[in-house]
Design a protein around this motif. Structure first.
Motif, PDB file in Angstrom:
ATOM      1  N   THR A 127       0.848  -1.132   0.020  1.00 40.61           N
ATOM      2  CA  THR A 127      -0.044  -0.001  -0.140  1.00 40.61           C
ATOM      3  C   THR A 127       0.650   1.232  -0.114  1.00 40.61           C
ATOM      4  O   THR A 127       0.652   2.383  -0.653  1.00 40.61           O
ATOM      5  CB  THR A 127      -1.072   0.137   1.220  1.00 40.61           C
ATOM      6  N   GLN A 128       1.664   1.176   0.683  1.00 47.61           N
ATOM      7  CA  GLN A 128       2.723   2.437   0.849  1.00 47.61           C
ATOM      8  C   GLN A 128       3.524   2.723  -0.463  1.00 47.61           C
ATOM      9  O   GLN A 128       3.764   3.763  -0.925  1.00 47.61           O
ATOM     10  CB  GLN A 128       3.730   2.244   1.981  1.00 47.61           C
ATOM     11  N   LYS A 129       3.946   1.655  -1.042  1.00 42.83           N
ATOM     12  CA  LYS A 129       4.375   1.678  -2.299  1.00 42.83           C
ATOM     13  C   LYS A 129       3.768   2.471  -3.333  1.00 42.83           C
ATOM     14  O   LYS A 129       4.280   3.081  -4.041  1.00 42.83           O
ATOM     15  CB  LYS A 129       5.106   0.458  -2.678  1.00 42.83           C
ATOM     16  N   VAL A 130       2.480   1.880  -3.372  1.00 45.94           N
ATOM     17  CA  VAL A 130       1.741   2.369  -4.415  1.00 45.94           C
ATOM     18  C   VAL A 130       1.353   3.771  -4.372  1.00 45.94           C
ATOM     19  O   VAL A 130       1.319   4.749  -5.140  1.00 45.94           O
ATOM     20  CB  VAL A 130       0.353   1.612  -4.633  1.00 45.94           C
ATOM     21  N   ILE A 131       1.211   4.137  -2.863  1.00 44.59           N
ATOM     22  CA  ILE A 131       0.889   5.644  -2.500  1.00 44.59           C
ATOM     23  C   ILE A 131       1.988   6.601  -2.913  1.00 44.59           C
ATOM     24  O   ILE A 131       1.936   7.606  -3.533  1.00 44.59           O
ATOM     25  CB  ILE A 131       0.602   5.758  -0.994  1.00 44.59           C
ATOM     26  N   ALA A 132       3.409   6.075  -2.579  1.00 46.42           N
ATOM     27  CA  ALA A 132       4.462   6.770  -3.052  1.00 46.42           C
ATOM     28  C   ALA A 132       4.616   6.990  -4.509  1.00 46.42           C
ATOM     29  O   ALA A 132       5.007   7.949  -4.948  1.00 46.42           O
ATOM     30  CB  ALA A 132       5.732   6.106  -2.468  1.00 46.42           C
ATOM     31  N   GLN A 133       4.468   5.911  -5.046  1.00 45.93           N
ATOM     32  CA  GLN A 133       4.741   6.146  -6.557  1.00 45.93           C
ATOM     33  C   GLN A 133       3.624   7.185  -7.005  1.00 45.93           C
ATOM     34  O   GLN A 133       3.843   7.747  -8.094  1.00 45.93           O
ATOM     35  CB  GLN A 133       4.485   4.831  -7.201  1.00 45.93           C
ATOM     36  N   PHE A 134       2.142   6.953  -6.620  1.00 42.86           N
ATOM     37  CA  PHE A 134       1.334   7.878  -7.119  1.00 42.86           C
ATOM     38  C   PHE A 134       1.555   9.339  -6.713  1.00 42.86           C
ATOM     39  O   PHE A 134       1.353  10.227  -7.606  1.00 42.86           O
ATOM     40  CB  PHE A 134       0.079   7.264  -6.225  1.00 42.86           C
ATOM     41  N   MET A 135       2.357   9.581  -5.575  1.00 41.84           N
ATOM     42  CA  MET A 135       2.386  11.050  -5.115  1.00 41.84           C
ATOM     43  C   MET A 135       3.564  11.415  -6.067  1.00 41.84           C
ATOM     44  O   MET A 135       3.555  12.626  -6.498  1.00 41.84           O
ATOM     45  CB  MET A 135       2.848  10.994  -3.596  1.00 41.84           C
ATOM     46  N   GLN A 136       4.540  10.554  -6.551  1.00 33.89           N
ATOM     47  CA  GLN A 136       5.603  10.867  -7.135  1.00 33.89           C
ATOM     48  C   GLN A 136       4.912  11.411  -8.612  1.00 33.89           C
ATOM     49  O   GLN A 136       5.515  12.359  -9.191  1.00 33.89           O
ATOM     50  CB  GLN A 136       6.676   9.662  -7.509  1.00 33.89           C
ATOM     51  N   THR A 137       4.241  10.483  -9.125  1.00 38.61           N
ATOM     52  CA  THR A 137       3.413  10.789 -10.632  1.00 38.61           C
ATOM     53  C   THR A 137       2.725  11.944 -10.487  1.00 38.61           C
ATOM     54  O   THR A 137       2.762  12.897 -11.469  1.00 38.61           O
ATOM     55  CB  THR A 137       2.639   9.657 -11.165  1.00 38.61           C
ATOM     56  N   ARG A 138       1.924  12.352  -9.560  1.00 40.52           N
ATOM     57  CA  ARG A 138       1.185  13.670  -9.586  1.00 40.52           C
ATOM     58  C   ARG A 138       1.998  14.706  -9.112  1.00 40.52           C
ATOM     59  O   ARG A 138       1.739  15.736  -9.871  1.00 40.52           O
ATOM     60  CB  ARG A 138       0.209  13.384  -8.180  1.00 40.52           C
ATOM     61  N   ALA A 139       3.231  14.646  -8.430  1.00 46.36           N
ATOM     62  CA  ALA A 139       3.922  15.723  -8.347  1.00 46.36           C
ATOM     63  C   ALA A 139       4.629  16.274  -9.741  1.00 46.36           C
ATOM     64  O   ALA A 139       4.703  17.499  -9.884  1.00 46.36           O
ATOM     65  CB  ALA A 139       5.026  15.472  -7.405  1.00 46.36           C
ATOM     66  N   ASN A 140       4.927  15.331 -10.572  1.00 40.53           N
ATOM     67  CA  ASN A 140       5.666  15.750 -11.713  1.00 40.53           C
ATOM     68  C   ASN A 140       4.758  16.258 -12.718  1.00 40.53           C
ATOM     69  O   ASN A 140       4.960  17.157 -13.510  1.00 40.53           O
ATOM     70  CB  ASN A 140       6.504  14.342 -12.407  1.00 40.53           C
TER      71      ASN A 140
ATOM     72  N   LYS B 238      13.278  13.161  -3.137  1.00 44.56           N
ATOM     73  CA  LYS B 238      13.450  12.215  -2.000  1.00 44.56           C
ATOM     74  C   LYS B 238      12.078  12.205  -1.326  1.00 44.56           C
ATOM     75  O   LYS B 238      11.133  12.828  -1.300  1.00 44.56           O
ATOM     76  CB  LYS B 238      14.572  13.022  -1.113  1.00 44.56           C
ATOM     77  N   GLY B 239      11.931  11.077  -0.497  1.00 42.21           N
ATOM     78  CA  GLY B 239      10.681  10.725   0.046  1.00 42.21           C
ATOM     79  C   GLY B 239      11.094  10.642   1.622  1.00 42.21           C
ATOM     80  O   GLY B 239      12.415  10.648   2.122  1.00 42.21           O
ATOM     81  N   SER B 240      10.154  10.568   2.497  1.00 35.63           N
ATOM     82  CA  SER B 240      10.206  10.483   4.009  1.00 35.63           C
ATOM     83  C   SER B 240       9.365   9.202   4.172  1.00 35.63           C
ATOM     84  O   SER B 240       8.311   8.889   3.596  1.00 35.63           O
ATOM     85  CB  SER B 240       9.632  11.803   4.674  1.00 35.63           C
ATOM     86  N   GLY B 241       9.740   8.602   5.278  1.00 34.22           N
ATOM     87  CA  GLY B 241       8.913   7.507   5.573  1.00 34.22           C
ATOM     88  C   GLY B 241       9.224   6.443   4.746  1.00 34.22           C
ATOM     89  O   GLY B 241      10.252   6.249   4.328  1.00 34.22           O
TER      90      GLY B 241
ATOM     91  N   VAL C  40      11.253   5.928  -3.429  1.00 39.56           N
ATOM     92  CA  VAL C  40      11.856   6.882  -4.177  1.00 39.56           C
ATOM     93  C   VAL C  40      13.076   7.069  -3.417  1.00 39.56           C
ATOM     94  O   VAL C  40      13.039   8.281  -2.574  1.00 39.56           O
ATOM     95  CB  VAL C  40      10.832   8.031  -4.436  1.00 39.56           C
ATOM     96  N   PRO C  41      14.297   6.612  -3.756  1.00 35.15           N
ATOM     97  CA  PRO C  41      15.551   6.969  -3.288  1.00 35.15           C
ATOM     98  C   PRO C  41      16.147   8.466  -3.409  1.00 35.15           C
ATOM     99  O   PRO C  41      15.627   8.791  -4.484  1.00 35.15           O
ATOM    100  CB  PRO C  41      16.532   5.724  -3.743  1.00 35.15           C
ATOM    101  N   GLU C  42      16.642   8.879  -2.327  1.00 33.88           N
ATOM    102  CA  GLU C  42      17.294  10.480  -2.700  1.00 33.88           C
ATOM    103  C   GLU C  42      17.828  10.473  -3.864  1.00 33.88           C
ATOM    104  O   GLU C  42      18.692   9.588  -4.135  1.00 33.88           O
ATOM    105  CB  GLU C  42      17.894  10.705  -1.456  1.00 33.88           C
ATOM    106  N   TYR C  43      17.673  11.392  -4.974  1.00 28.22           N
ATOM    107  CA  TYR C  43      18.092  11.404  -6.075  1.00 28.22           C
ATOM    108  C   TYR C  43      18.370  12.840  -6.328  1.00 28.22           C
ATOM    109  O   TYR C  43      17.845  13.837  -6.174  1.00 28.22           O
ATOM    110  CB  TYR C  43      17.219  10.909  -7.205  1.00 28.22           C
ATOM    111  N   ALA C  44      19.730  13.057  -7.059  1.00 31.82           N
ATOM    112  CA  ALA C  44      19.773  14.325  -7.574  1.00 31.82           C
ATOM    113  C   ALA C  44      20.552  14.103  -8.987  1.00 31.82           C
ATOM    114  O   ALA C  44      21.631  13.435  -9.035  1.00 31.82           O
ATOM    115  CB  ALA C  44      20.906  15.258  -6.771  1.00 31.82           C
ATOM    116  N   GLY C  45      19.978  14.578  -9.959  1.00 34.73           N
ATOM    117  CA  GLY C  45      20.585  14.550 -11.327  1.00 34.73           C
ATOM    118  C   GLY C  45      19.921  15.409 -12.359  1.00 34.73           C
ATOM    119  O   GLY C  45      19.347  16.192 -11.854  1.00 34.73           O
TER     120      GLY C  45
END
Length: 566
Positions: free
Chosen positions: A262-275, A506-509, A515-520
């Motif tokens: 559940t947490q993984k689905v939500i995290a990926q969902f928030m990442q897509t929505r932010a972009n 980057k993600g929290s929790g 979504v590992p911390e990323y800079a590029g």
């Protein structure tokens, strides 16, 4: 005198006869004027007993005996022979491994050696029974002895001596999952083993790999499907250095990856929505540059499409609106996004306007049985400014909002959760005209966060809070070049551009694992053409390549669209 001497001789003769005729005790080899006995309980049904007593000519035996009335255990004597009243008795059969294993709580009886009564009790010096066996109560291996020994200072011994303790194993609590969805478990053995492998595990809904040696092993469990995972080590799954197997199964690990799923689905969902949220933000510079007009467009790409609607600001109150949407279908993954905004501003001067906007968006994602969708809003102020001395424009916005979302992580039940989010954006744009060619350099900085609030799902699982944070900086240069078309009422414009996008995510929790911390950074190039018809409609064609210089990411394609200006 002659009368007394015959009486003396008769007295001696009587003593001698009495001595010869009196019953005497046997000359016993075992020295046991009192009974000597030792006992050992093998289980509740039977035990070992050894005893000796110089009674009635001699009693001695080492035997297996039943401990309760009606027991199926048989009384068996060492060698099948005991001493009874000084003579050899064969009333009981010899000790057998079958009797010990069937009735006495023992297994794998070996090295069974027995010496029973032989000859007369007076000549006996030893009776013994020895063997090795594994106790079924704990799996430990013992050496057993029941013995009567010694013509003088006779000793009776009944004993068990530990030969080898059965190995045991304990599975520690699972940790994880990691970003791949794997869980790690440490298995601790009571002693070294060389044949403890992944095949020693009994698994439900998981596969396993193992590393380690001796008495410590690391197990990596990969769930096969979403749901409950069980792992254990069954009896006899491995052996110690002495070849003795584990007698007891380990503890059973039972956990579910539903929370992590559940947490993984939500995290990926928030990442897509932010972009999507950043890329859908309306351009505000046109409110001062004069390039903002109403428009309706439609774009079709491979595996998806997009549409857009824009209204120019009302000259009286500065009210304007935007509406856009996109959809894509790749394999069994479907994504749709819709974005709308209404704003209004006032011109404080020819070079400055301020206003406010409210945005609405919807994101829906479906992949296999997993589904999640959400509606949200943001509200806040914005400004647009122009440099009086140069064709340089500035715009900025600061928005806060919330979302309400529905999720079905496994396809078997649905839950709702809420998030709160923040968006801030600042952009600088220049415009340099050189004949029919216009250059437009720009720099845009964007920052957004989306934080899921903790909740309890329909299965009673606690879903902890997590968040996603995205920062983007885009440096770009676009170009437009008008092409003269003799004898044509339409207008052709060639377009192109390149940009560099630097991003930090980057993600929290739990989102920090998804979504590992990323800079590029990555590069984008595009080229296209716009053909304006006499009625003001525009035919659009673009090709693009995004992801230049970014490992593991590339996006390219062509877009064909139709814009109706009004």
């Amino acid at each position: 005198m002659s009368m007394k001497r015959p009486n003396v001789f008769r007295g001696y003769a009587a003593l001698i006869c009495a001595a010869l005729l009196a019953p005497g005790s046997p000359a016993a080899a075992f020295d046991a004027p009192a009974r000597i006995e030792q006992n050992l309980s093998l289980n509740a049904q039977c035990g070992l007993r050894a005893f000796v007593h110089n009674l009635n000519g001699g009693l001695a035996s080492a035997r297996v005996i039943p401990l309760v009335s009606g027991s199926s255990a048989q009384t068996q004597a060492a060698g099948g022979a005991s001493y009874f009243n000084g003579a050899t008795s064969n009333i009981f059969s010899a000790v057998t491994a079958a009797n010990l294993q069937a009735n006495c709580g023992l297994a794998d009886v070996t090295n069974l050696v027995q010496q029973g009564a032989a000859g007369a009790y007076a000549a006996a010096a030893s009776i013994s029974l020895t063997f090795e066996a594994t106790r079924t109560s704990n799996g430990d291996r013992y050496a057993y002895r029941a013995e009567i020994s010694g013509a003088a200072a006779t000793t009776v011994t009944v004993s068990q001596t530990l030969v080898n303790a059965a190995p045991t194993v304990t599975l520690g609590p699972p940790s994880g999952p990691n970003s791949s969805g794997d869980y790690t478990v440490v298995a601790t053995l009571s002693e070294n083993s060389s044949d403890f492998t992944a095949a020693s595990l009994t698994l439900t809904n998981a596969t396993a790999t193992m590393s380690g040696s001796g008495s410590s092993y690391t197990i990596v469990l990969t769930p096969v499907t979403d749901g409950a995972v069980n792992a254990s080590v069954q009896k006899g799954a491995f052996t110690d250095s002495g070849g003795l197997g584990n007698w007891f199964a380990s503890n059973t690990l039972s956990f579910s990856n539903t929370v992590e799923k559940t947490q993984k689905v939500i995290a990926q969902f928030m990442q897509t929505r932010a972009n999507q949220l950043i890329s859908s933000q309306p351009d505000l510079t046109g409110f001062l540059s004069g390039s903002d007009t109403g428009a309706l467009n439609m774009t079709v790409t491979e595996g998806g499409g997009a549409f857009g609607f824009a209204s120019a600001p009302d000259k009286g109150n500065g009210v304007w609106a935007r509406l856009s949407g996109s959809w894509s279908h790749e394999s069994d993954r479907k994504t749709s996004y819709a974005f709308g905004v209404i704003g209004s501003h006032v011109n404080l001067s020819p070079d400055l306007l301020v206003g406010g906007m409210i945005e609405f968006d919807f994101l829906g994602q479906k992949e296999g049985a997993t589904r999640v969708d959400g509606n949200g809003w943001l509200i806040g102020p914005y400004f647009v400014a122009r440099s009086p001395a140069h064709p340089l424009f500035f715009e900025g916005r600061f928005l806060y909002g919330q979302t309400k979302n529905d999720i079905s992580p496994l396809g078997t039940y649905s839950d709702s959760f809420e998030t709160q989010r923040l968006l801030t954006q600042f952009k600088v744009t220049g415009e340099i005209a050189q004949g029919r060619t216009t250059w437009m350099p720009s720099l845009q900085l964007s920052y957004t966060t989306d934080t899921q609030r903790a909740y309890t799902d329909g299965l009673g699982n606690f879903i902890p809070e997590q968040g996603f944070e995205l920062t983007q900086a885009e440096l770009g240069l676009d170009v437009r070049h008008e092409v003269l078309l003799p004898r044509s009422r339409g207008r052709l414009e060639l377009t192109g551009g390149l940009s560099f996008v630097g991003s930090s995510a980057k993600g929290s929790g739990y989102a920090s694992l998804v979504v590992p911390e990323y800079a590029g950074g990555r590069g984008k190039v595009k080229a296209g053409a716009n053909y304006t018809l006499p009625n003001g409609a525009v035919l659009v064609m673009d090709v693009y390549n995004d992801g230049i210089g970014a490992a593991g990411y590339e996006s390219y394609g062509a877009q064909f669209g139709f814009n109706l200006m009004f």
